[in-house]
Design an enzyme around this catalytic site. Structure first.
Site, PDB file in Angstrom:
ATOM      1  N   GLY A 156       0.815  -1.202   0.000  1.00  0.00           N
ATOM      2  CA  GLY A 156       0.000   0.000   0.000  1.00  0.00           C
ATOM      3  C   GLY A 156       0.849   1.253   0.000  1.00  0.00           C
ATOM      4  O   GLY A 156       2.080   1.199   0.137  1.00  0.00           O
ATOM      5  N   CYS A 157       0.194   2.377  -0.163  1.00  0.00           N
ATOM      6  CA  CYS A 157       0.923   3.634  -0.339  1.00  0.00           C
ATOM      7  C   CYS A 157       1.558   4.115   0.970  1.00  0.00           C
ATOM      8  O   CYS A 157       2.743   4.461   0.993  1.00  0.00           O
ATOM      9  CB  CYS A 157       0.022   4.695  -0.936  1.00  0.00           C
ATOM     10  SG  CYS A 157      -1.568   4.861  -0.118  1.00  0.00           S
ATOM     11  N   TYR A 158       0.766   4.135   2.054  1.00  0.00           N
ATOM     12  CA  TYR A 158       1.364   4.574   3.310  1.00  0.00           C
ATOM     13  C   TYR A 158       2.487   3.635   3.753  1.00  0.00           C
ATOM     14  O   TYR A 158       3.562   4.097   4.162  1.00  0.00           O
ATOM     15  CB  TYR A 158       0.305   4.659   4.416  1.00  0.00           C
ATOM     16  CG  TYR A 158      -0.651   5.809   4.271  1.00  0.00           C
ATOM     17  CD1 TYR A 158      -0.189   7.123   4.287  1.00  0.00           C
ATOM     18  CD2 TYR A 158      -2.015   5.598   4.132  1.00  0.00           C
ATOM     19  CE1 TYR A 158      -1.069   8.194   4.163  1.00  0.00           C
ATOM     20  CE2 TYR A 158      -2.899   6.672   4.008  1.00  0.00           C
ATOM     21  CZ  TYR A 158      -2.417   7.957   4.027  1.00  0.00           C
ATOM     22  OH  TYR A 158      -3.278   9.024   3.917  1.00  0.00           O
TER      23      TYR A 158
END
Lengths: 347, 347, 347, 347
Positions: A156-158
């Site tokens: 994921g991005c975070y």
């Protein structure tokens, strides 16, 4: 030049669009199949006028269907689908011999119970969990595992912006694993291509706010990877924020320093000096999203706060790039035996 | 209606402009003197076309000079000057019998040594430090002190958003004073009306970054007020960030919880339920800058993270409003004996 | 693959930065020399952190000096210098046998008197004016001329968006040449990398305004090319506007229709159907800057207004791309005998 | 101070929200009824957190119903409803003796056939058309008519910015009425509080485009008022554009000059020198939306282009302010016999 045939499944959102962008420019990739229930039958270029007249953009959207994807000749399929939906496609595609790079959360967690806790549903394909590789190539021994995998769980991005700066410090015992406090700021594309009025221009512009704290879904994969690095269970405080940019994630992490002030830089250098997509900015430098947007780079800076005995880690990446599509293409290059930087030298 | 005669000294920047905006709309204030070296001789309305044709905007800029300010009839002068410069004007104006609300950092710190440490210069007017009142009216017993003061040190933008949520928790011993980690995100106007290319549209838009960590100047006044509330010296981790909005500060603070989860809301309610400019959003609610821009409100929400045993405090204010000019006008109302909300009911 | 050695002279502004970006990604170009008085001695990657770790970004800035540029092996030099300054470098470089693609206004006008009228100075190198080719490859016979030229005058940002839609209509006598009224909206990067407070985030964001009307400097080259197409002197009304985007120009042109409603589409198709970087959107479609930013495309739509007997032309391009650096690289490909799309297939 | 009881019908969109904002701050208005089908039962402050803790914000939304509105004691009702819907409420409210200020298009056109042509439906309340007054107080004899009216048709956002600069020129025969070409740029709030993904942050930011040309609905009321001023039927070219700001409209109009260059300024001065909300910027000055946002001002500048014999008119207003809610409150003040600037001195 030989080109690897690829499919993008669920290509109508921002992550899918970024995947298309990267694959259309990739010298060693050919898009043979692009699916979207919503746009089935329409050419890529009419749904995404930006791509019009690009070589490769003549392909038309089809219904998402494993047989159709296989029939297109695709060897590797990217899944840009919602969690819960992706698992079924992954299962079907793997059975047909198509390798899968899944950008959803479905195969990121090693433990199906944690999946159930954070995603509120029984894991849809537990038998594949063991096989899936969490596709963050800069982690120790990870790129070798990715190269051999049939199923990549692309992060994921975070998590990318949080895990990469922390892992070398945890591995080397330089910080207290239970003292981690992170704030991240994400551009609005992180919310997806949404008709929710909350993400309309008038609501999102001139607005800054925290959300989904203290238990954002991505926390599950973050703590999983940090726990591996720390060799102990890690629980951390994570607060995501929405800020009015299109893309980019800026992350600031604070933790109690155990090692010497110099140890931080040394550990980061040892881990990342030879990594193509990690740029170490040095002590005292902060990271700015504007330097990484539309690239596959993650920039990392740090500072030691002697007054509080804490270290600050500053990182920036593109939530759609290194935080999603770029990292997935990085895994694609590994799986396909291509040069690390192929198709990712865009700035 | 009787109007208090006021002066704004150094009115050419964004804080000065916001002060002018508030005072032009204030039913009980009259602008008799507005100073700016840069704009001396020009009418207010030509420097700030936004104010043109407003009643009161006919006043012309003059050179900043204590005698001139006094001669204009001003009873109360706002100083929107750089730190180091403000002190001299404050001294001269007080001698002439003009009360001073200083928006610079010159009188915010009780201890001249801390001033020297954080501002890199010997304090320019130490004899006035004892007399100055840190002008955050919602702090305990503070509004009474402000009402009687000749010299108000109006707080900085970050401090207000950090101090107000924390003070009731520290006073009641509900959090560990040494565990505080804060991230703040400020709009670009916080950098002042600047010709620095770093704050140009093309550099600041689509950019998010930390800066001035780990020892931002405002940390000095934050820790001072937190230490008073905690009855012990507090050192905290504070990282400010720049985000692409015009104004607004969003602050997220994390601290180890000592009290019960319910104690947080109770302490905040007890402290602020009757305060006109503090809006408690309740547990589980985050604060959004878009609800407070151009107002004097500070919004406060909170959440308890049982996994980490920490409490999260979410606050939002306008860096130019409650974080600067609005709070200064709040003190003005106290000093002048006006209703608390006079001139501050703008939304 | 053989690489053409190139230099970028005056590479510190936004046009220079975009040139660097395109050339670093260009498969057939090698940056041998990058000049900037301001940054001489510094590596490219420290001035532009975005480019760090890109292949080719190790080059360091040098002082702008024709001999140095030649000595670097550069065969073709791009000039991203202010008008008036560029001419001297062009003269010196041509003498040394280095071909020049000049992005300034110095060689765009055929008539030195018009230069003097619009730029307020005697033309600095009149003897080269005859030789210079106005580098808009889609104009009739222009790409052949560019391919043979030593000196290319690469067009301005507004002109490209205005000239391309109009030329086929004027050539075919479909509109009244004296009835043209154009409004353009440009992103803030069009103002250059400026420390002028007018272009600061706080002044430029949430601001829309016309400027430099009715006689913007670019009008001179626009009317020159329109007059050639119309075979009569054309004077037009042109109003540029500044809007809060980083890049992109959106242009709307209105003119009295002489031909049939269908003739517009036919003429545009005949002129541009086979042009790689012109995308005709069809009648009734408007052009959106977001589809062309960071590309070399210009999008063109149109509408016929039967109520007023006028035709509306809608165009969008990136002011830094097709409006500056992209178009210059397009000429570079022609001069170097490279494929039209080499290095310009970025989206 | 006596307060006029008012209702806002359909208060959930941006125009409704701006009306609420203005009325909450208005010293002579009291909100007795606020309607919204969507929010019925909820307090104002929970739907619009920005208004929380403002005096008057305790009112709760009710279902839109004429009897309920009347029963609340409202003497004047603002309608912020879609066209087609507003007419029925206007009819019912007028029958109950409640005066109506309608911000929809239902009563702006004198001719029901034009309504049908532009809005695609038979006019829903033709008998009221004669009585309705087009509420642009600065037009000749208009403020007297408004003061006496029961039904005010408050103008659209684009029309105000186009009509006001043109009327004095047309009345005095200074421009050719058939030569008018206008481009307007509107902030995204002009599209309403919309869940359409087209107006999401990611689609609208960094995007500039024309739309609804050549026959935007507002053209009907624009041409109606221009025709009255010109004493002949006027058809004009009008292209609206969407730009990434929250609010504000910037309009540039070009027309063939018939009078002398000086006549333009003289006619504008004669018409508007004594008007509180029109600010004439003078010849050579353009208008900037940032100076008028959240105010009721319209700024007007102009330039004469001797090369083309055309005059350029530059205007700026807030689409939600002078272009909608502010102008409606201006009519309210006239109808209620209040001072012109009451409640509109906000900057």
């Amino acid at each position: 030049m030989q080109k690897i045939k690829t499919a993008v499944v669920g290509a109508s959102g921002y992550t899918g669009m970024e995947l298309l962008r990267l694959l259309l420019m990739h010298p060693n990739a050919e898009l043979t199949c692009v699916t979207s229930r919503q746009y089935a039958g329409q050419p890529l270029s009419s749904v995404f006028p930006r791509f019009s007249q690009m070589a490769g953009s003549e392909v038309a959207f089809t219904e998402p269907d494993a047989e159709t994807i296989k029939a297109s000749g695709a060897e590797i399929a990217f899944l840009a689908l919602p969690h819960g939906v992706a698992a079924a496609y992954a299962t079907a595609l793997l059975e047909l011999g198509v390798k899968v790079i899944d950008l959803s959360a479905d195969f990121r967690l090693n433990d199906p119970d944690v999946y159930e806790e954070f995603y509120g549903a029984v894991h849809p394909a537990q038998e594949l969990l063991k096989e899936a590789v969490y596709g963050m190539p800069e982690l120790p021994q990870r790129s070798e595992a990715i190269a051999k995998a049939r199923l990549i769980a692309s992060p994921g991005c975070y998590p990318t912006s949080i895990i990469l700066p922390l892992v070398p410090l945890l591995q080397n015992g330089l910080i207290d694993p239970q003292s981690i406090v992170t704030c991240s700021m994400s551009g609005v594309s992180g919310a997806g291509k949404s008709s929710n009025v909350l993400f309309s221009f008038c609501e999102a512009n001139e607005s800054v706010r925290a959300y989904s704290a203290p238990k954002h879904r991505h926390l599950s994969e973050i703590e999983q990877e940090l726990s591996i690095a720390a060799s102990e269970p890690v629980a951390m405080s994570f607060t995501p924020h929405l800020v009015p940019t299109h893309n980019g994630i800026c992350t600031t992490t604070s933790a109690k320093l155990i090692g010497s002030p110099e140890s931080i830089g040394k550990a980061l250098e040892a881990a990342y000096a030879d990594k193509e997509f990690v740029r170490l900015l040095g002590e005292g430098s902060t990271a700015d999203t504007k330097n990484v947007t539309r690239t596959n780079f993650i920039d990392i800076g740090w500072a030691v706060d002697e007054r509080t005995g804490r270290v600050l880690l500053f990182s920036a990446e593109d939530n759609l790039g290194k935080g999603a599509a770029g990292q997935a293409v990085q895994s694609f290059n590994l799986v396909a035996g291509l040069p690390t930087q192929a198709g990712l030298q865009n700035i």
